[in-house]
Design a protein around this motif. Structure first.
Motif, PDB file in Angstrom:
ATOM      1  N   LYS A   1     -11.446  43.675  11.786  1.00  0.00           N
ATOM      2  CA  LYS A   1     -12.059  43.334  13.062  1.00  0.00           C
ATOM      3  C   LYS A   1     -11.257  42.330  13.878  1.00  0.00           C
ATOM      4  CE  LYS A   1     -16.816  44.144  11.416  1.00  0.00           C
ATOM      5  NZ  LYS A   1     -16.513  44.620  10.071  1.00  0.00           N
ATOM      6  N   ARG A   2     -10.672  41.355  13.188  1.00  0.00           N
ATOM      7  CA  ARG A   2     -10.023  40.251  13.893  1.00  0.00           C
ATOM      8  C   ARG A   2      -8.603  40.048  13.373  1.00  0.00           C
ATOM      9  NH1 ARG A   2     -13.966  37.020  16.243  1.00  0.00           N
ATOM     10  NH2 ARG A   2     -16.085  37.599  15.643  1.00  0.00           N
ATOM     11  N   ILE A   3      -7.726  39.617  14.263  1.00  0.00           N
ATOM     12  CA  ILE A   3      -6.363  39.276  13.859  1.00  0.00           C
ATOM     13  C   ILE A   3      -5.960  37.966  14.514  1.00  0.00           C
ATOM     14  CG2 ILE A   3      -3.935  39.953  13.886  1.00  0.00           C
ATOM     15  CD1 ILE A   3      -4.688  42.818  13.898  1.00  0.00           C
ATOM     16  N   ASN A   4      -5.518  37.030  13.692  1.00  0.00           N
ATOM     17  CA  ASN A   4      -4.887  35.807  14.192  1.00  0.00           C
ATOM     18  C   ASN A   4      -3.377  35.964  14.052  1.00  0.00           C
ATOM     19  OD1 ASN A   4      -7.491  34.860  14.428  1.00  0.00           O
ATOM     20  ND2 ASN A   4      -7.076  32.897  13.456  1.00  0.00           N
ATOM     21  N   ILE A   5      -2.667  35.699  15.119  1.00  0.00           N
ATOM     22  CA  ILE A   5      -1.220  35.924  15.145  1.00  0.00           C
ATOM     23  C   ILE A   5      -0.496  34.624  15.457  1.00  0.00           C
ATOM     24  CG2 ILE A   5       0.660  37.138  16.318  1.00  0.00           C
ATOM     25  CD1 ILE A   5      -1.356  39.424  16.848  1.00  0.00           C
ATOM     26  N   SER A   6       0.466  34.283  14.627  1.00  0.00           N
ATOM     27  CA  SER A   6       1.280  33.092  14.880  1.00  0.00           C
ATOM     28  C   SER A   6       2.263  33.386  16.009  1.00  0.00           C
ATOM     29  CB  SER A   6       2.047  32.696  13.618  1.00  0.00           C
ATOM     30  OG  SER A   6       1.149  32.354  12.580  1.00  0.00           O
ATOM     31  N   LEU A   7       2.212  32.582  17.046  1.00  0.00           N
ATOM     32  CA  LEU A   7       3.144  32.711  18.170  1.00  0.00           C
ATOM     33  C   LEU A   7       3.540  31.303  18.593  1.00  0.00           C
ATOM     34  CD1 LEU A   7       4.599  34.593  20.193  1.00  0.00           C
ATOM     35  CD2 LEU A   7       2.653  34.260  21.739  1.00  0.00           C
ATOM     36  N   ASP A   8       4.648  30.828  18.079  1.00  0.00           N
ATOM     37  CA  ASP A   8       5.061  29.449  18.307  1.00  0.00           C
ATOM     38  C   ASP A   8       5.981  29.285  19.506  1.00  0.00           C
ATOM     39  OD1 ASP A   8       3.649  28.177  16.194  1.00  0.00           O
ATOM     40  OD2 ASP A   8       5.096  28.998  14.772  1.00  0.00           O
ATOM     41  N   SER A   9       6.415  30.387  20.081  1.00  0.00           N
ATOM     42  CA  SER A   9       7.300  30.298  21.242  1.00  0.00           C
ATOM     43  C   SER A   9       7.393  31.659  21.915  1.00  0.00           C
ATOM     44  CB  SER A   9       8.706  29.840  20.812  1.00  0.00           C
ATOM     45  OG  SER A   9       9.597  29.849  21.914  1.00  0.00           O
ATOM     46  N   LEU A  10       7.774  31.630  23.185  1.00  0.00           N
ATOM     47  CA  LEU A  10       8.082  32.850  23.920  1.00  0.00           C
ATOM     48  C   LEU A  10       9.579  32.943  24.192  1.00  0.00           C
ATOM     49  CD1 LEU A  10       5.069  32.817  26.394  1.00  0.00           C
ATOM     50  CD2 LEU A  10       5.448  34.453  24.537  1.00  0.00           C
ATOM     51  N   LYS A  11      10.345  32.074  23.520  1.00  0.00           N
ATOM     52  CA  LYS A  11      11.793  32.062  23.661  1.00  0.00           C
ATOM     53  C   LYS A  11      12.428  32.576  22.370  1.00  0.00           C
ATOM     54  CE  LYS A  11      11.633  27.968  26.665  1.00  0.00           C
ATOM     55  NZ  LYS A  11      12.026  26.542  26.772  1.00  0.00           N
ATOM     56  N   LYS A  12      13.326  33.530  22.528  1.00  0.00           N
ATOM     57  CA  LYS A  12      13.991  34.145  21.379  1.00  0.00           C
ATOM     58  C   LYS A  12      14.668  33.112  20.488  1.00  0.00           C
ATOM     59  CE  LYS A  12      17.623  37.565  20.404  1.00  0.00           C
ATOM     60  NZ  LYS A  12      18.560  38.557  21.018  1.00  0.00           N
ATOM     61  N   GLU A  13      15.399  32.187  21.107  1.00  0.00           N
ATOM     62  CA  GLU A  13      16.157  31.218  20.325  1.00  0.00           C
ATOM     63  C   GLU A  13      15.244  30.212  19.625  1.00  0.00           C
ATOM     64  OE1 GLU A  13      16.050  29.842  24.660  1.00  0.00           O
ATOM     65  OE2 GLU A  13      16.328  31.730  23.553  1.00  0.00           O
ATOM     66  N   THR A  14      14.086  29.930  20.211  1.00  0.00           N
ATOM     67  CA  THR A  14      13.164  28.977  19.579  1.00  0.00           C
ATOM     68  C   THR A  14      12.458  29.614  18.392  1.00  0.00           C
ATOM     69  OG1 THR A  14      12.841  27.889  21.719  1.00  0.00           O
ATOM     70  CG2 THR A  14      11.244  27.402  19.985  1.00  0.00           C
ATOM     71  N   ILE A  15      12.086  30.887  18.521  1.00  0.00           N
ATOM     72  CA  ILE A  15      11.523  31.607  17.373  1.00  0.00           C
ATOM     73  C   ILE A  15      12.529  31.623  16.235  1.00  0.00           C
ATOM     74  CG2 ILE A  15      10.894  33.907  16.527  1.00  0.00           C
ATOM     75  CD1 ILE A  15       8.598  32.627  17.961  1.00  0.00           C
ATOM     76  N   GLN A  16      13.780  31.851  16.553  1.00  0.00           N
ATOM     77  CA  GLN A  16      14.849  31.864  15.544  1.00  0.00           C
ATOM     78  C   GLN A  16      14.969  30.485  14.893  1.00  0.00           C
ATOM     79  OE1 GLN A  16      17.604  34.572  15.261  1.00  0.00           O
ATOM     80  NE2 GLN A  16      17.970  33.509  13.333  1.00  0.00           N
TER      81      GLN A  16
END
Length: 322
Positions: A114-129
């Motif tokens: 029913k539910r999903i929590n998604i980790s999203l710590d940045s919208l920048k490619k280099e910051t996710i890296q």
């Protein structure tokens, strides 16, 4: 019904199905080898189902599947289907980094998630890296879009870290607003497995960044989780975001959760080191022993966590699901 010694009804269990993860986030497990463990080291899912049956019979209403990264676990879709078949009214949720989510979103929806929590710590490619040691932004966003398409109730989780992604608090908030999904900002949880000198923003600092552009008001505690909720009302539109602040004493007052680790240990509180090993009982499907251990875990649940800013937990969050 499971009620602890402080009168809190415990009806929510977070279950880690694996300690393995395909990310190495700085706030969780940056120094752990990528090839950590194997499927054989995780408690068999049939054994976990034995525990879940007992928990449901005792009044548990919500089960969140976590990791590590739970989508790495073989048979995860069938496992969730079996939970749903035990009781279709159970609120089944999943926490994921979304890297593997896109092709699994539809099958997961079809079997009752029913539910999903998604980790999203940045919208920048280099910051996710930088944070995760993986070039994963594109797949994460694809996973979010697939989950949205399937009609999941979605929350995006961000851990704002000083000098890394703390300049993106508003960006993540507005991404959630545009997508029409909730955002939860999570205070960094000090732990011995995080990268040295990692510092997170406190709730007050997060709110200060948001109030530079938006006005908001305090609402209430999230009935589906540990967040404190705030409402933004501007241009006749409202949007609700949340902050999970374990440093705040109020965090523990309404705690209705316990955890089952991927190693088969029942954990009454994330920031206490005590745990009860029920792996053998799960392996043999011993419902009486499982129930005995479950009640003991509830009995041992402390009034509040041991957290303070000068103390670092030895708990490995990748084993307990955070």
């Amino acid at each position: 019904m499971l009620v602890d010694s402080f009168g809190r009804t415990i009806d929510y269990i977070r279950i880690s199905v694996t300690q393995r993860c395909n990310f190495r986030c700085v706030y969780c497990m940056p120094n752990i080898p990528m090839n950590i463990g194997s499927e054989e080291e995780d408690v068999p899912l049939e054994g976990v189902l034995s525990f879940i049956k007992v928990a449901i019979n005792e009044g548990v209403k919500k089960i969140r599947i976590t990791g590590g990264e739970p989508l790495l676990r073989k048979g995860i879709v069938d496992f969730i289907a079996q939970i749903y078949q035990l009781n279709p009214d159970i609120d089944i949720a999943l926490t994921t980094n979304a890297y593997l989510l896109a092709p699994l979103a539809k099958p997961l929806k079809e079997v009752g998630l029913k539910r999903i929590n998604i980790s999203l710590d940045s919208l920048k490619k280099e910051t996710i890296q930088c944070i995760s040691k993986r070039n994963g932004l594109e797949k994460i966003l694809q996973g979010i879009e697939a989950a949205k398409k399937e009609g999941f109730l979605i929350k995006l989780n961000m851990v704002p870290l000083k000098n890394i992604n703390d300049d993106e608090v508003l960006d993540i908030l507005e991404y959630g607003m545009h997508l029409g999904v909730g955002v939860r900002f999570i205070e960094f949880m000090e732990n011995a497995h995080a990268k040295n000198d990692t510092k997170g923003l406190k709730a007050r600092e997060i709110l200060e960044k948001i109030e530079k552009k938006y006005t908001f008001k305090l609402l209430q505690q999230d009935i589906f989780g540990p967040a404190t909720l705030f409402e933004i009302t501007q241009a006749q539109e409202s949007y609700i975001f949340g902050i999970i602040a374990p440093h705040n004493d109020d965090f523990c007052k309404t705690c209705n959760r316990i955890r089952l680790s991927s190693e088969g240990k029942l954990i009454p509180c994330l920031y206490h080191e005590n745990a009860i090993d029920i792996k053998e009982a799960m392996l043999y499907g011993d419902s009486q022993e499982i129930l005995k251990s479950l009640k003991l875990c509830i009995e041992n649940k402390p009034e509040k966590n041991d957290w303070n800013e000068n103390q670092t937990s030895m708990r490995a969050f990748y084993k307990t699901g955070g």
